[in-house]
Scaffold this motif. Structure first.
Motif, short mmCIF file in Angstrom:
data_model
loop_
_atom_site.label_atom_id
_atom_site.label_comp_id
_atom_site.label_asym_id
_atom_site.label_seq_id
_atom_site.Cartn_x
_atom_site.Cartn_y
_atom_site.Cartn_z
N VAL A 387 0.81 -1.23 -0.09
CA VAL A 387 -0.08 -0.08 -0.06
C VAL A 387 0.97 1.21 -0.03
CG1 VAL A 387 -1.96 1.24 1.21
CG2 VAL A 387 -1.78 -1.38 1.35
N GLN A 388 0.76 2.11 -1.06
CA GLN A 388 1.63 3.22 -0.94
C GLN A 388 1.07 4.34 -1.88
OE1 GLN A 388 5.13 2.14 -3.50
NE2 GLN A 388 4.04 1.67 -5.35
N ASP A 389 1.64 5.55 -1.37
CA ASP A 389 1.26 6.82 -2.01
C ASP A 389 -0.17 7.12 -2.01
OD1 ASP A 389 4.08 7.45 -2.62
OD2 ASP A 389 3.61 5.98 -4.44
N SER A 390 -0.72 6.70 -0.99
CA SER A 390 -2.52 6.74 -0.86
C SER A 390 -2.91 7.67 0.28
CB SER A 390 -3.02 5.40 -0.74
OG SER A 390 -2.90 4.59 -2.00
N THR A 391 -4.05 8.10 0.54
CA THR A 391 -4.75 8.70 1.40
C THR A 391 -5.92 8.12 2.27
OG1 THR A 391 -3.88 10.81 0.41
CG2 THR A 391 -5.77 11.18 2.10
N GLY A 406 5.14 -9.76 5.77
CA GLY A 406 5.84 -9.13 4.72
C GLY A 406 5.43 -7.81 4.02
N THR A 407 4.22 -7.66 4.53
CA THR A 407 3.45 -6.50 3.94
C THR A 407 4.30 -5.19 4.14
OG1 THR A 407 1.39 -7.30 4.12
CG2 THR A 407 1.42 -4.70 4.15
N VAL A 408 4.03 -4.11 3.08
CA VAL A 408 4.95 -2.91 3.02
C VAL A 408 3.83 -1.94 2.94
CG1 VAL A 408 6.42 -1.43 1.67
CG2 VAL A 408 6.92 -3.70 1.94
N VAL A 409 3.82 -0.98 3.64
CA VAL A 409 2.99 0.24 3.88
C VAL A 409 4.05 1.64 3.80
CG1 VAL A 409 1.23 1.53 5.03
CG2 VAL A 409 1.28 -0.83 5.01
N ARG A 410 3.93 2.37 2.72
CA ARG A 410 5.09 3.17 2.78
C ARG A 410 4.28 4.57 2.02
NH1 ARG A 410 9.21 0.68 -1.68
NH2 ARG A 410 7.67 1.05 -3.60
N ASP A 411 4.66 5.71 2.31
CA ASP A 411 4.45 7.05 1.93
C ASP A 411 2.93 7.44 1.67
OD1 ASP A 411 7.27 7.67 1.14
OD2 ASP A 411 6.90 6.01 -0.20
N ASN A 412 2.22 6.88 2.79
CA ASN A 412 0.75 7.29 2.73
C ASN A 412 0.33 8.12 3.92
OD1 ASN A 412 -0.13 4.80 1.04
ND2 ASN A 412 1.13 3.70 2.41
N ARG A 413 -0.78 8.71 3.64
CA ARG A 413 -1.31 9.86 4.75
C ARG A 413 -2.80 9.25 5.24
NH1 ARG A 413 0.78 10.89 0.09
NH2 ARG A 413 -1.35 10.58 -0.82
N THR A 429 6.98 -6.74 8.51
CA THR A 429 6.81 -5.72 7.62
C THR A 429 7.67 -4.65 7.55
OG1 THR A 429 5.47 -4.91 9.48
CG2 THR A 429 4.12 -6.55 8.45
N LEU A 430 7.05 -3.81 6.50
CA LEU A 430 7.76 -2.48 6.56
C LEU A 430 6.93 -1.54 6.66
CD1 LEU A 430 10.16 -0.41 6.21
CD2 LEU A 430 9.99 -0.79 3.83
N VAL A 431 6.78 -0.58 7.61
CA VAL A 431 5.71 0.77 7.55
C VAL A 431 6.83 1.98 7.75
CG1 VAL A 431 4.10 1.64 9.01
CG2 VAL A 431 4.11 -0.65 8.72
N ALA A 432 6.85 2.65 6.49
CA ALA A 432 7.69 3.64 6.42
C ALA A 432 7.36 4.81 5.76
CB ALA A 432 9.11 3.21 5.57
N ASN A 433 7.79 6.04 6.26
CA ASN A 433 7.50 7.42 5.57
C ASN A 433 5.91 7.59 5.46
OD1 ASN A 433 10.37 7.82 4.99
ND2 ASN A 433 10.12 6.43 3.40
N ASN A 434 5.37 7.21 6.29
CA ASN A 434 3.81 7.62 6.32
C ASN A 434 3.65 8.84 7.37
OD1 ASN A 434 2.69 5.06 4.74
ND2 ASN A 434 4.06 4.21 6.48
N THR A 435 2.71 9.57 7.10
CA THR A 435 2.25 10.46 7.90
C THR A 435 0.78 10.23 8.70
OG1 THR A 435 1.05 12.08 6.50
CG2 THR A 435 3.39 12.35 6.81
#
Length: 643
Positions: A387-391, A406-413, A429-435
């Motif tokens: 899941v990425q670049d989503s709001t 193994g799920t990756v969640v990055r760059d979301n708002r 998992t990787l949960v990164a660069n989210n706000t």
């Protein structure tokens, strides 16, 4: 006046306690084993694996450890955690020396392994035996869900009988202590390597999913077929169905072939359900949905009466969360893709079940407000997804994972939700660069998983910024600003490093009773309270001679090595006020306090039950991040902020 009274109280405390706690426990008088449920647990198994153990009646050898300086009995489920923890740098400093260690004795038990290789007791009895009197079978065919089983016996004959049937090698306690169990590397480099590997997987998954947009067009709705459902039925596999601008009110659309459905844009093409159930469901691999909006989703959340093909321990979880009405629902649809899609939903936005490698990107999901009225914006069940670049705005959780290893969640708002990211029974998992903002918790990891990386996220204006349970995880480089509580250190054997903790009511909460985390190189500045702790042991937040930066910590760096000469106790009676009271600075360096501290190491009764940083830093680790965070909290006091 305040200082004088406090000095008097501290001297009195020293006189009283120095007479009370001078006697240590005699290591020669070993204590007896206790009910295992009364121990503080440390295990080789995740909570999901523990559920499997109970469900299938699997035997997992146990250990109980009694320490000289730790008031609780530590219970290990699985023996590799026993060996690796005893061998961990800093272990004795936190716990003292082990006075007695007992392990399960299987000498009188009948042991078997089934087709799954898991160890089971089929008859007889188990007992306890001291490790120095035990022998252990390693590297046999017997397993438990956490890995190879180390099986202890009180006599070598029983152990050799076991190896005759199931292989392995018999070793004594010294041999077991030297066995090469995998040990977690809690360092920033280890976190970066994991993040790089998981980002590489995510990049490859995204590139592969985007290729689904290149399929040739076979059917245009309105030109070649009257409805979307008719177009899907008509289109050959591995082609594209085009939905021109407009509103399409097909009911409960089902896709059972690899197909791409492409609209004219989120403001142009609307697929509208009738308010019952999911709008679009995919039951084959590599289905893509792009460039459209969805509304008209049903209200149904839990499905307590749904028939499932499984009676596994998590069947109730599936009924509660996994079959709610959704904008898009994937089931056994691996490698599918959702991009440039808007979903307005009272329940789920995108549901993914038993479908690895699904990619969700550039999506917006608007849920209900208040969040209690909504459900999950995106949910993954037994699936690894990106899941990425989503709001995600409103509803219960932005991304909910159940067994989504193994799920990756990055760059979301994330905004105005209960939880931004919510991990349940999910590891690696990787949960990164989210706000995340205005949440109950920005990122929360529950149910004792392992090896998760929570990195470079930014959480503001929430009840709790980041709350991570489980073990062997990495919470690095995050920024938590203006929350009621910044970080919750609720895991064990995990790394918390290079986080910026600024302007929260409580900077960090130390909630675990197992003092095995590495907490170092964090900047804790301008919080109303540095740290809060639950009842429990001393926690030493210094690693390899380097601690954290505490805004306002008293003391000097006389040798200019970058660290203050005195230890800092953010939960202590004096240091906890260092950032807000000038008197605290005077008292912190007074002879009485220095005398009290000098005795703490030698008198067990004087050991603090809170947090001690033995090497507080003179300046922040990430000064630019601290400065930016302070600018975002313009109303908070910043006593002694920049050292």
């Amino acid at each position: 006046m305040y200082v004088r009274y406090l000095v008097t109280a501290l001297v009195a405390l020293l006189l009283v306690t120095s007479g009370v706690f001078v006697v240590d426990v005699d290591p020669g008088e070993g204590p007896s084993v206790v009910d295992f449920d009364d121990t503080i647990g440390m295990t080789d198994l995740t909570q999901a694996e523990q559920r499997v153990v109970r469900e299938r009646g699997i035997a997992v050898p146990r250990a109980e450890v009694f320490y000289s300086r730790y008031r609780y009995v530590v219970g290990h489920q699985g023996l590799s955690s026993l060996v690796t923890e005893l061998d961990r740098d800093g272990h004795e400093r936190q716990f003292g020396v082990p006075l007695s260690i007992y392990v399960t004795d299987y000498a009188d038990a009948e042991l078997e392994t089934g087709e799954d290789g898991y160890l089971r007791v089929t008859g007889g009895d188990t007992d306890w035996v001291a490790v120095e009197n035990a022998v252990f079978v390693v590297d046999s065919d017997a397993r438990h869900p956490g890995g190879s089983a180390v099986v202890p016996f009180r006599d070598r004959g029983a152990a050799e009988s076991f190896t005759d049937r199931l292989g392995g090698t018999v070793v004594d306690w010294e041999g077991l202590s030297a066995h090469p169990f995998e040990r977690s590397e809690l360092s920033a480099d280890a976190a970066e390597r994991r993040a790089a590997d998981r980002n590489a997987w995510a990049d490859a998954a995204a590139a592969d999913a985007r290729s689904l947009t290149e399929r040739p067009v076979s059917v245009v709705v309105g030109d070649d077929a009257p409805t979307l459902a008719a177009a899907i039925d008509q289109a050959p596999a591995n082609t594209t169905v085009v939905l021109p601008a407009g509103e399409y009110r097909d009911e409960n659309i089902t896709v059972s072939k690899p197909l791409t459905i492409r609209g004219a844009g989120v403001n142009e093409t609307w697929v509208v359900g009738d308010g019952n159930g999911s709008v679009l469901r995919a039951f084959d691999a590599r289905v893509a949905v792009t460039d459209l909006s969805i509304r008209g989703i049903g209200q149904q959340q839990a499905r307590p009466d749904i028939d499932l093909d499984t009676d596994a321990w998590d069947a109730q979880v599936l009924r509660a969360y996994g079959y709610a009405a959704s904008g898009i629902e994937f089931d056994d649809a691996g490698g599918s893709y959702v991009a440039d899609v808007y979903v307005d939903t009272p329940t789920n936005g995108v549901t993914v079940r038993y479908s690895d490698d699904v990619v969700v990107e550039d999506v917006r999901v608007d849920g209900e407000t208040p969040w209690r009225d909504g459900f999950m914006s995106t949910i993954t069940i037994h699936s690894r997804m990106l899941v990425q670049d989503s709001t995600f705005v409103g509803g219960r959780d932005g991304v909910y994972m159940h067994l989504g290893d193994g799920t990756v969640v990055r760059d979301n708002r994330f905004a105005d939700l209960r939880f931004g990211v919510h991990e349940m029974y999910t590891s690696e998992t990787l949960v990164a660069n989210n706000t995340a903002t205005r949440t109950r918790t920005g990122v929360v990891v529950m149910t004792l998983p392992e090896d998760n990386v929570i990195a470079s996220n930014h959480v503001t204006d929430s009840d709790i910024g980041i709350d991570v349970a489980g073990r062997a995880s990495y919470v690095v480089g995050n920024t938590v600003v203006g929350n009621e509580q910044g970080l919750d250190v609720g895991s064990d054997r995990s790394l918390f490093a290079r986080n910026t903790v600024v302007g929260n009511e409580v900077g960090i909460r130390a909630s675990t009773l197992i003092p095995t985390n590495v907490v170092t190189a964090n900047d804790i500045v301008g919080n109303d309270r540095y740290v809060s702790t639950s009842l429990g042991p001393v926690r030493i937040w210094t690693d390899d001679g380097a601690g954290n930066y505490w805004g306002g910590a008293p003391g000097v760096d006389s040798d200019r090595d970058g660290f203050i000469d005195r230890a800092f106790q953010p939960t202590g009676a004096v240091d906890r006020y260092a950032a807000s009271s000038p008197d605290a600075h005077v008292l912190a360096t007074s002879p009485a306090v220095q005398l009290l501290r000098s005795q703490e190491g030698s008198l067990p009764g004087l050991r603090s039950s809170g947090v001690v940083d033995e090497a507080p830093r003179v300046g922040p680790v990430r000064p630019d991040a601290v400065a930016a965070a302070l600018n975002a909290t313009d109303s908070r006091p910043t006593t002694g902020v920049m050292g």
